[in-house]
Design a protein around this motif. Structure first.
Motif, mmCIF file in Angstrom:
data_model
loop_
_atom_site.group_PDB
_atom_site.id
_atom_site.type_symbol
_atom_site.label_atom_id
_atom_site.label_comp_id
_atom_site.label_asym_id
_atom_site.label_seq_id
_atom_site.Cartn_x
_atom_site.Cartn_y
_atom_site.Cartn_z
ATOM 1 N N PHE A 94 20.857 76.020 46.044
ATOM 2 C CA PHE A 94 22.279 77.807 46.483
ATOM 3 C C PHE A 94 23.186 76.479 46.849
ATOM 4 C CE2 PHE A 94 19.991 81.013 44.184
ATOM 5 C CZ PHE A 94 20.654 81.290 43.433
ATOM 6 N N HIS A 95 22.604 76.258 48.183
ATOM 7 C CA HIS A 95 22.691 76.002 49.725
ATOM 8 C C HIS A 95 24.381 74.429 49.322
ATOM 9 C CE1 HIS A 95 24.397 74.728 54.025
ATOM 10 N NE2 HIS A 95 23.861 73.477 53.449
ATOM 11 N N PHE A 96 23.557 73.822 48.601
ATOM 12 C CA PHE A 96 24.141 72.115 48.145
ATOM 13 C C PHE A 96 25.671 72.155 47.268
ATOM 14 C CE2 PHE A 96 23.880 67.928 46.871
ATOM 15 C CZ PHE A 96 24.199 67.413 47.626
ATOM 16 N N ASP A 97 24.543 73.160 46.318
ATOM 17 C CA ASP A 97 25.936 73.291 45.275
ATOM 18 C C ASP A 97 26.928 73.591 45.228
ATOM 19 O OD1 ASP A 97 23.987 72.375 43.352
ATOM 20 O OD2 ASP A 97 23.644 74.458 42.063
ATOM 21 N N ASP A 98 27.147 74.662 47.117
ATOM 22 C CA ASP A 98 27.985 75.149 47.637
ATOM 23 C C ASP A 98 29.487 74.601 47.604
ATOM 24 O OD1 ASP A 98 27.550 77.346 46.301
ATOM 25 O OD2 ASP A 98 26.982 78.537 48.483
ATOM 26 N N TYR A 99 28.876 73.027 48.322
ATOM 27 C CA TYR A 99 29.367 71.911 48.753
ATOM 28 C C TYR A 99 30.431 71.159 47.668
ATOM 29 C CZ TYR A 99 26.889 71.129 52.720
ATOM 30 O OH TYR A 99 25.958 71.367 54.547
ATOM 31 N N PHE A 100 29.878 71.615 46.490
ATOM 32 C CA PHE A 100 30.752 70.771 45.584
ATOM 33 C C PHE A 100 31.140 72.050 45.055
ATOM 34 C CE2 PHE A 100 27.469 68.021 45.815
ATOM 35 C CZ PHE A 100 27.607 66.775 45.928
ATOM 36 N N ASP A 101 30.429 73.583 44.751
ATOM 37 C CA ASP A 101 31.901 73.984 43.758
ATOM 38 C C ASP A 101 32.864 75.196 44.421
ATOM 39 O OD1 ASP A 101 30.070 73.758 41.884
ATOM 40 O OD2 ASP A 101 28.291 75.337 42.581
ATOM 41 N N GLU A 102 32.438 75.662 45.977
ATOM 42 C CA GLU A 102 33.332 76.273 47.170
ATOM 43 C C GLU A 102 34.247 74.724 47.249
ATOM 44 O OE1 GLU A 102 32.866 79.356 46.334
ATOM 45 O OE2 GLU A 102 31.121 79.062 45.587
ATOM 46 N N GLY A 103 34.219 74.021 47.700
ATOM 47 C CA GLY A 103 35.108 73.360 48.647
ATOM 48 C C GLY A 103 35.152 71.629 48.067
ATOM 49 N N PRO A 104 35.596 71.370 48.559
ATOM 50 C CA PRO A 104 36.645 70.244 47.704
ATOM 51 C C PRO A 104 36.176 68.499 47.335
ATOM 52 C CG PRO A 104 36.811 69.628 50.931
ATOM 53 C CD PRO A 104 36.702 71.023 50.440
ATOM 54 N N LEU A 105 34.649 68.613 48.160
ATOM 55 C CA LEU A 105 33.549 67.298 48.086
ATOM 56 C C LEU A 105 33.279 67.333 46.534
ATOM 57 C CD1 LEU A 105 31.239 67.831 51.036
ATOM 58 C CD2 LEU A 105 33.330 67.070 51.083
ATOM 59 N N VAL A 176 28.055 64.366 40.399
ATOM 60 C CA VAL A 176 29.640 62.937 40.282
ATOM 61 C C VAL A 176 29.956 63.536 39.013
ATOM 62 C CG1 VAL A 176 30.059 60.693 40.733
ATOM 63 C CG2 VAL A 176 27.869 61.849 42.457
ATOM 64 N N THR A 177 28.794 63.500 38.002
ATOM 65 C CA THR A 177 30.012 63.512 37.008
ATOM 66 C C THR A 177 30.662 64.180 36.889
ATOM 67 O OG1 THR A 177 28.470 62.177 35.552
ATOM 68 C CG2 THR A 177 29.289 63.966 34.197
ATOM 69 N N GLU A 178 30.066 65.376 36.978
ATOM 70 C CA GLU A 178 31.356 66.787 37.088
ATOM 71 C C GLU A 178 32.896 66.886 38.035
ATOM 72 O OE1 GLU A 178 28.685 70.813 36.273
ATOM 73 O OE2 GLU A 178 28.752 70.114 39.173
ATOM 74 N N ALA A 179 32.528 66.007 39.090
ATOM 75 C CA ALA A 179 33.584 65.751 39.854
ATOM 76 C C ALA A 179 34.519 64.776 39.399
ATOM 77 C CB ALA A 179 33.263 65.368 41.152
ATOM 78 N N VAL A 180 34.074 64.452 38.706
ATOM 79 C CA VAL A 180 35.105 63.007 37.553
ATOM 80 C C VAL A 180 35.966 63.984 37.262
ATOM 81 C CG1 VAL A 180 35.036 61.230 36.623
ATOM 82 C CG2 VAL A 180 32.686 61.004 37.870
#
Length: 364
Positions: A94-105, A176-180
């Motif tokens: 949950f905590h790690f996903d938030d870096y990607f879902d809630e922020g610019p990372l 990473v694929t999601e970020a792409v």
């Protein structure tokens, strides 16, 4: 393919939830592991030790999420040690996903890749100094990850540990694929999304814990079999799609499109409520595959020549995969939503031919 009008094709959150629960294929009163309260106390200590949350602050996101309850629903027969490990992994994801879902990372490939590589360093035991992008909290996140890996490796065989790490690596790669996709504003087609979804959520690493929460050991030959892969895929699919159904309104509001409901709505230009019903059809198909796996498992066991004890262990594991899906109760409670009537029948009406073709193309 771009988002287009994806934001504007929605329904209000209450309507989506009512649609989901009125067609829900799972019970909403599942057995909860009786050790849940002690797992909460242990997790509070763990969260404090790694400074991931302020356990005295009832508004802290990780406190609000109640990861031990998720684990207590998903692993109803686990002993305290494995339940606590599963709960801590659930909180960490949950905590790690938030870096990607809630922020610019999670919005650009290079940022996402640097972030996951920073965490992955802990797998090799040679973590680099300095957190990427000035995210100093990632240092604590990596320390917690290293602690979880040490605890997990302590209970796993070498073979199990290699599979667990493979599933973690697949999870990191999928983020990473999601970020792409976000960086290029591209929505995947339904089949591509379903394959990706198996790894963007942490379902497979969490499903790797089922052997231990059930207190069994699968034959290594079964681990390498096609049937094992199909059952794991189905369980991961169902878990990911459950999340998608309950999170769709939130994700639509913030412009996210990695969600089965939104991908279905976009692919065949249907409204969100209809797409929710179609997603639940897919969840029901996955559940029926898990429920009906006994004959296929028995056939595999006979052909492989495994012992009766090993056959029973595999059947117990399949039951564990199925019971893992009962963590869906948490979504209902967490949403603070309840309805007095829950139909367990399939959604009424037949999908159009175009929709039927779309559903059959999505992997189970």
């Amino acid at each position: 393919m771009t988002r287009g009008g994806l934001r504007g094709a929605g329904a209000d959150r209450l309507t989506v939830l009512r649609t989901a629960l009125d067609n829900w294929p799972l019970p909403l009163a599942s057995h909860v592991n009786p050790l849940a309260d002690e797992a909460v106390r242990r997790q509070q200590s763990w969260l404090s030790r790694h400074a991931l949350a302020d356990v005295g602050d009832h508004s802290d996101p990780l406190v609000v999420l109640q990861a031990p309850r998720v684990a207590a629903l998903a692993y109803p027969r686990a002993d305290l040690s494995t339940l606590s490990l599963a709960a801590d992994w659930t909180a960490w994801f949950f905590h790690f996903d938030d870096y990607f879902d809630e922020g610019p990372l999670g919005t650009a490939e290079h940022r996402a890749r640097q972030t996951v590589d920073f965490i992955r360093d802990a797998l090799a035991g040679h973590p680099r100094d300095g957190a990427p992008h000035g995210e100093q909290s990632l240092l604590r996140t990596r320390e917690a990850f290293a602690d979880l890996m040490a605890r997990t490796r302590a209970i796993m065989t070498d073979w199990q540990s290699r599979m667990f790490v493979f599933h973690l690596e697949s999870y990191f790669k999928a983020l990473v694929t999601e970020a792409v996709n976000r960086e290029h504003d591209a929505i995947p087609d339904v089949r591509s999304y379903c394959v990706l979804r198996r790894d963007t959520g942490p379902a497979r690493p969490l499903l790797d814990l089922v052997e231990h929460t059930e207190g069994i050991r699968l034959p290594q030959s079964f681990h390498g079999s096609a049937l094992f892969g199909r059952l794991m895929d189905a369980a991961a699919d169902v878990a990911g799609w459950i999340n998608d159904v309950f999170s769709v309104s939130k994700e639509q509001d913030r412009g996210e499109f990695h969600n089965l409901v939104l991908v279905l709505a976009h692919a065949v230009e249907i409204d969100l409520v209809t797409a929710v019903r179609l997603a639940i059809i897919k969840i029901g198909e996955g559940l029926r595959f898990l429920d009906g796996a006994t004959p296929e498992v028995d056939e595999w066991c006979l052909a492989a020549g495994v012992s009766e004890a090993e056959r029973l262990a595999i059947q117990c594991w399949v039951r564990g995969l199925r019971d893992f899906q009962n963590h869906a109760d948490w979504y209902v409670d967490h949403a603070r939503y309840a309805t007095s009537q829950h139909s367990h029948d399939s959604p009424g009406g037949s999908p159009s031919p175009a929709v039927q073709a779309l559903l059959s193309s999505a992997p189970i």
